[in-house]
Design a protein around this motif. Structure first.
Motif, PDB file in Angstrom:
ATOM      1  N   GLN A 181       0.768  -0.914  -0.430  1.00 12.90           N
ATOM      2  CA  GLN A 181      -0.166   0.144   0.163  1.00 12.90           C
ATOM      3  C   GLN A 181       1.193   1.229   0.517  1.00 12.90           C
ATOM      4  N   GLU A 182       0.279   2.114  -0.329  1.00 15.70           N
ATOM      5  CA  GLU A 182       0.887   3.521  -0.679  1.00 15.70           C
ATOM      6  C   GLU A 182       0.857   3.851   1.249  1.00 15.70           C
ATOM      7  N   ASP A 183       2.588   4.522   1.736  1.00 16.64           N
ATOM      8  CA  ASP A 183       2.891   4.561   2.671  1.00 16.64           C
ATOM      9  C   ASP A 183       2.434   6.720   2.849  1.00 16.64           C
ATOM     10  N   ASP A 184       0.799   6.957   2.929  1.00 17.73           N
ATOM     11  CA  ASP A 184       1.337   8.630   3.335  1.00 17.73           C
ATOM     12  C   ASP A 184       0.944   8.817   4.112  1.00 17.73           C
ATOM     13  N   ARG A 185       1.757   7.704   5.667  1.00 12.42           N
ATOM     14  CA  ARG A 185       1.601   8.499   6.867  1.00 12.42           C
ATOM     15  C   ARG A 185       2.713   9.660   7.120  1.00 12.42           C
ATOM     16  N   VAL A 186       1.926  11.048   7.987  1.00 11.95           N
ATOM     17  CA  VAL A 186       3.181  11.781   8.324  1.00 11.95           C
ATOM     18  C   VAL A 186       3.163  11.739   9.779  1.00 11.95           C
ATOM     19  N   ILE A 187       2.344  10.417  10.839  1.00  9.40           N
ATOM     20  CA  ILE A 187       2.678  10.681  11.777  1.00  9.40           C
ATOM     21  C   ILE A 187       2.951   8.713  11.685  1.00  9.40           C
ATOM     22  N   LYS A 188       4.119   8.382  12.771  1.00 10.71           N
ATOM     23  CA  LYS A 188       4.050   7.025  12.686  1.00 10.71           C
ATOM     24  C   LYS A 188       4.587   6.754  14.002  1.00 10.71           C
ATOM     25  N   GLY A 189       4.274   5.637  14.896  1.00 12.24           N
ATOM     26  CA  GLY A 189       3.956   5.231  15.698  1.00 12.24           C
ATOM     27  C   GLY A 189       5.042   3.685  15.726  1.00 12.24           C
ATOM     28  N   TRP A 190       6.272   3.799  16.446  1.00  6.92           N
ATOM     29  CA  TRP A 190       6.852   2.629  16.434  1.00  6.92           C
ATOM     30  C   TRP A 190       6.715   1.671  18.307  1.00  6.92           C
ATOM     31  N   LEU A 191       6.360   0.710  18.006  1.00  7.97           N
ATOM     32  CA  LEU A 191       6.869   0.412  19.785  1.00  7.97           C
ATOM     33  C   LEU A 191       7.690  -0.869  19.945  1.00  7.97           C
ATOM     34  N   ILE A 192       8.982  -0.930  20.650  1.00  9.97           N
ATOM     35  CA  ILE A 192      10.608  -0.917  20.576  1.00  9.97           C
ATOM     36  C   ILE A 192      10.392  -1.938  21.910  1.00  9.97           C
ATOM     37  N   THR A 193      10.534  -3.198  21.294  1.00  8.12           N
ATOM     38  CA  THR A 193      10.841  -4.005  22.533  1.00  8.12           C
ATOM     39  C   THR A 193      12.115  -5.093  23.243  1.00  8.12           C
ATOM     40  N   LYS A 194      12.532  -4.958  23.948  1.00  8.45           N
ATOM     41  CA  LYS A 194      13.898  -5.500  23.890  1.00  8.45           C
ATOM     42  C   LYS A 194      13.980  -6.335  25.151  1.00  8.45           C
ATOM     43  N   ALA A 195      14.327  -7.566  25.804  1.00  2.00           N
ATOM     44  CA  ALA A 195      14.360  -8.210  26.585  1.00  2.00           C
ATOM     45  C   ALA A 195      15.419  -8.331  26.522  1.00  2.00           C
ATOM     46  N   TYR A 196      16.074  -8.852  28.684  1.00  2.00           N
ATOM     47  CA  TYR A 196      17.665  -8.869  28.679  1.00  2.00           C
ATOM     48  C   TYR A 196      16.901  -9.604  29.436  1.00  2.00           C
ATOM     49  N   ASP A 197      17.961 -10.585  29.983  1.00  2.00           N
ATOM     50  CA  ASP A 197      19.055 -11.787  30.340  1.00  2.00           C
ATOM     51  C   ASP A 197      18.759 -11.207  32.152  1.00  2.00           C
ATOM     52  N   ALA A 198      19.260 -12.031  33.856  1.00  2.00           N
ATOM     53  CA  ALA A 198      19.869 -11.323  34.013  1.00  2.00           C
ATOM     54  C   ALA A 198      21.216 -11.215  34.315  1.00  2.00           C
ATOM     55  N   LYS A 199      21.957 -11.573  32.690  1.00  2.00           N
ATOM     56  CA  LYS A 199      23.498 -11.226  32.621  1.00  2.00           C
ATOM     57  C   LYS A 199      23.342  -9.273  31.947  1.00  2.00           C
ATOM     58  N   GLY A 200      22.214  -9.398  31.616  1.00  2.00           N
ATOM     59  CA  GLY A 200      22.215  -8.218  30.969  1.00  2.00           C
ATOM     60  C   GLY A 200      21.900  -8.233  29.789  1.00  2.00           C
ATOM     61  N   ASN A 201      22.428  -9.750  28.762  1.00  2.00           N
ATOM     62  CA  ASN A 201      22.422 -10.230  27.322  1.00  2.00           C
ATOM     63  C   ASN A 201      21.144  -9.822  27.017  1.00  2.00           C
ATOM     64  N   LEU A 202      21.160  -9.557  25.982  1.00  2.00           N
ATOM     65  CA  LEU A 202      19.510  -9.321  24.962  1.00  2.00           C
ATOM     66  C   LEU A 202      19.269 -10.513  24.610  1.00  2.00           C
ATOM     67  N   LEU A 203      17.851 -10.603  24.885  1.00  2.00           N
ATOM     68  CA  LEU A 203      17.624 -12.052  24.515  1.00  2.00           C
ATOM     69  C   LEU A 203      16.600 -11.820  23.127  1.00  2.00           C
ATOM     70  N   TRP A 204      15.698 -10.944  23.136  1.00  2.00           N
ATOM     71  CA  TRP A 204      15.475 -10.645  21.318  1.00  2.00           C
ATOM     72  C   TRP A 204      14.564  -9.101  21.840  1.00  2.00           C
ATOM     73  N   THR A 205      15.080  -8.690  20.698  1.00  2.00           N
ATOM     74  CA  THR A 205      14.363  -7.748  19.884  1.00  2.00           C
ATOM     75  C   THR A 205      13.148  -7.692  19.040  1.00  2.00           C
ATOM     76  N   HIS A 206      11.787  -6.796  19.614  1.00  2.51           N
ATOM     77  CA  HIS A 206      10.631  -6.658  18.577  1.00  2.51           C
ATOM     78  C   HIS A 206      10.185  -5.620  18.265  1.00  2.51           C
ATOM     79  N   ILE A 207       9.739  -5.234  17.279  1.00  2.32           N
ATOM     80  CA  ILE A 207       9.918  -4.334  16.800  1.00  2.32           C
ATOM     81  C   ILE A 207       7.956  -3.842  15.966  1.00  2.32           C
ATOM     82  N   SER A 208       7.268  -3.061  16.446  1.00  4.55           N
ATOM     83  CA  SER A 208       6.339  -3.251  15.000  1.00  4.55           C
ATOM     84  C   SER A 208       6.141  -1.700  15.274  1.00  4.55           C
ATOM     85  N   GLU A 209       4.792  -1.367  14.474  1.00  4.12           N
ATOM     86  CA  GLU A 209       4.498  -0.256  14.697  1.00  4.12           C
ATOM     87  C   GLU A 209       2.713  -0.068  15.155  1.00  4.12           C
TER      88      GLU A 209
END
Lengths: 207, 215
Positions: A26-54
C-alpha cells in the motif's frame, strides 16, 4: 474429466494463495508513525530478543487529537481503563460533564497478558503492569521530528507478555483523574526470571 | 483444439485466482496518522480544478502539542511547552498547572482554515502562511467515521473570492488558551500546493482536511 477439474482447481488455488500471502504494497502516506520497540534482557544483561511493531492508535487517541480540530465548544467521549466513559473538553471554562479532565500528570507504558487482536475500541491492558515513562525526548532532522519515551520492567519470575500499551492520565484536580489507553499492540514474548524488558515508543512526525 | 481451449482456460484461472487473492489479502494494521488535503476550485458552480495533497506536514506547534500528550510528570502537576503564535510571539502553554486553574490550552475556542498565495517551501518552524495575500475562515465541526481499525476526521471550509487570487498554500490554525487567560492563534498544519490554483473573482475555493488514523 475428473483430472481436468482437479487441474483447474490447482491452477485457481495456487495463484490465489500466492497472491493472498504477499505483503501489502500500500501507498504509505502517513505523516505520523508510532513505533514500539520492545527488548528483553536476561539477568546478566544479555539481549534475548527485540520486537519492533508499528503501534496502532486507539479511538481515545483520535478523540483527544481531534479536539484540536474543533472550531468551538465540544466534548469528546473517551473510555478510561476501567471501562467508564468520560468527556475531554474544549472551548469554554465549564464542561457539560464537569470536572474537566484536561491537564496531564502521567504517561505510562503498560505490558499485560491480553490476547485479543487490536481494535480501536480497546481501552485497557489486561493485568497491566504500569511504569512511568521517561520524559519525552525530541530529535529534529530537517522537518522530521522524533518524540520518544521509554520504560523498563523487571521480572523476578518467568513471564510472558502478550500486549503493550500507552496510557495517559488526564486530571482536573489533585484527586480527580482518569487514565486512558491511547495506543496498544499485541506481542507474544517471554522474559526469564531475573530478566528485564525495555519498551520504547517513538512517534515520528513528518516522516 | 480441445487442448488449446483448456490451456486458455487454465491461464484465465491463474489470473482470476491471483486477482481474487490480491483482493482478499488480510489488511495489516499500521498505526499512524495520515492527512489528505483536497482543494477544489468552482466557477459558476462547476468544478474546474482539484488538487489533492497527501503527507500534509505538521508544524512544530503541533509537535509540541503531541509532546505534551506524551509528557509525564510522575504524578506531579507541572510542566509547560513553548509554541509560536501566528504573530510570531512565543507563548508558554501548560501541560499541567499546580493550582488547577481553568486556563488549560484547550479552553481556547476557535479554529481556522487558511488559504494564501505564498510559495515558500514548508518548514517545521512555520507559524504563519508565507503569502502576502491570505484569507481564513472557520471550518466545519470535525466529522468522525470509524471502520475499525481506521478512524477518519474530516473538516472543511469554503471561500468565496471577491478578487482574483493564486491559491498556492493552505493552513490550519487553532486558538489555544495561554497562562494570561487570553486565546492566541497557532498554526498547526501548513501545506504548499504542488499545483497552484489561479482563481478569479467570484470563484469558490473549498478546502477539506481528512485526518486518517491507523490508515
Amino acid at each position: 474429466m475428473k483430472r481436468y477439474l482437479v487441474l483447474s482447481l490447482v491452477f485457481l488455488l495456487v495463484p490465489f494463495l500466492v497472491a493472498y500471502s504477499m505483503p501489502q504494497q500500500q501507498e504509505d502516506d502517513r505523516v505520523i508513525k508510532g513505533w514500539l520497540i520492545t527488548k528483553a534482557y536476561d539477568a546478566k544483561g544479555n539481549l534475548l530478543w527485540t520486537h519492533i511493531s508499528e503501534d496502532p492508535f486507539t479511538l481515545n487517541f483520535g478523540r483527544y487529537i481531534s479536539l484540536y480540530l474543533e472550531p468551538g465548544v465540544a466534548d469528546h467521549a473517551v473510555t478510561d481503563t476501567g471501562g467508564t466513559s468520560y468527556n475531554l473538553h474544549t472551548g469554554s471554562t465549564m464542561s457539560i460533564n464537569s470536572p474537566e479532565y484536561i491537564y496531564r500528570t502521567n504517561t505510562w507504558i503498560a505490558v499485560g497478558t491480553g490476547t485479543a487482536p487490536f481494535s480501536v475500541n480497546n481501552y485497557a491492558i489486561t493485568g497491566g503492569i504500569l511504569k512511568d515513562a521517561s520524559s519525552p525526548s525530541i530529535s529534529i532532522i530537517g522537518n522530521k521530528v522524533n518524540i520518544s519515551i521509554s520504560a523498563s520492567f523487571s521480572f523476578s519470575s518467568p513471564t510472558t507478555i502478550t500486549e503493550v500499551g500507552i496510557i495517559d492520565r488526564f486530571c482536573s484536580s489533585n484527586v480527580v483523574a482518569i487514565n486512558i489507553l491511547i495506543a496498544r499492540d499485541t506481542v507474544s514474548k517471554s522474559i526469564p526470571a531475573g530478566g528485564t524488558l525495555s519498551v520504547t515508543w517513538i512517534v515520528e512526525v513528518n516522516s | 483444439m480441445r487442448n488449446l481451449v483448456f490451456g486458455v482456460l487454465l491461464i484465465c484461472l491463474i489470473l482470476v485466482g491471483y486477482y481474487v487473492g490480491l483482493l482478499m489479502r488480510p489488511k495489516e494494521v499500521k498505526g499512524g496518522v495520515s492527512v489528505t488535503l483536497v482543494v477544489r476550485q468552482y466557477r459558476d458552480g462547476k468544478l474546474i480544478k482539484e488538487v489533492v495533497e497527501k503527507k500534509d506536514p505538521f508544524t512544530n506547534n503541533f509537535v509540541q502539542l503531541l509532546w505534551s500528550a506524551m509528557k509525564t510528570n510522575n504524578g506531579a502537576c507541572t510542566g509547560s511547552y513553548t509554541v509560536v503564535d501566528i504573530g510570531g510571539t512565543s507563548r508558554n502553554l501548560y501541560v499541567c498547572r499546580s493550582d488547577f486553574a481553568a486556563e488549560y490550552p484547550l479552553q481556547g475556542n476557535g479554529a481556522y482554515i487558511w488559504i494564501g498565495n505564498g510559495a515558500a517551501p514548508f518548514s517545521l518552524n512555520d507559524y504563519k502562511l508565507s503569502g502576502t495575500s491570505t484569507l481564513k475562515t472557520t471550518p466545519s465541526i470535525p466529522s468522525e467515521s470509524i471502520a475499525d481499525p481506521k478512524i477518519n476526521y474530516t473538516i472543511s471550509a469554503s471561500f468565496s473570492l471577491s478578487s482574483a487570487m493564486t491559491v498556492s498554500e493552505v493552513g490550519f490554525s487553532r486558538l489555544l488558551r495561554a497562562p494570561d487567560y487570553s486565546n492566541y492563534e497557532f498554526l498547526l498544519m501548513h501545506d504548499v500546493l504542488s499545483t497552484p490554483i489561479s482563481a478569479a473573482a467570484g470563484d469558490t475555493i473549498t478546502v477539506t482536511y481528512i485526518v486518517r488514523i491507523n490508515g
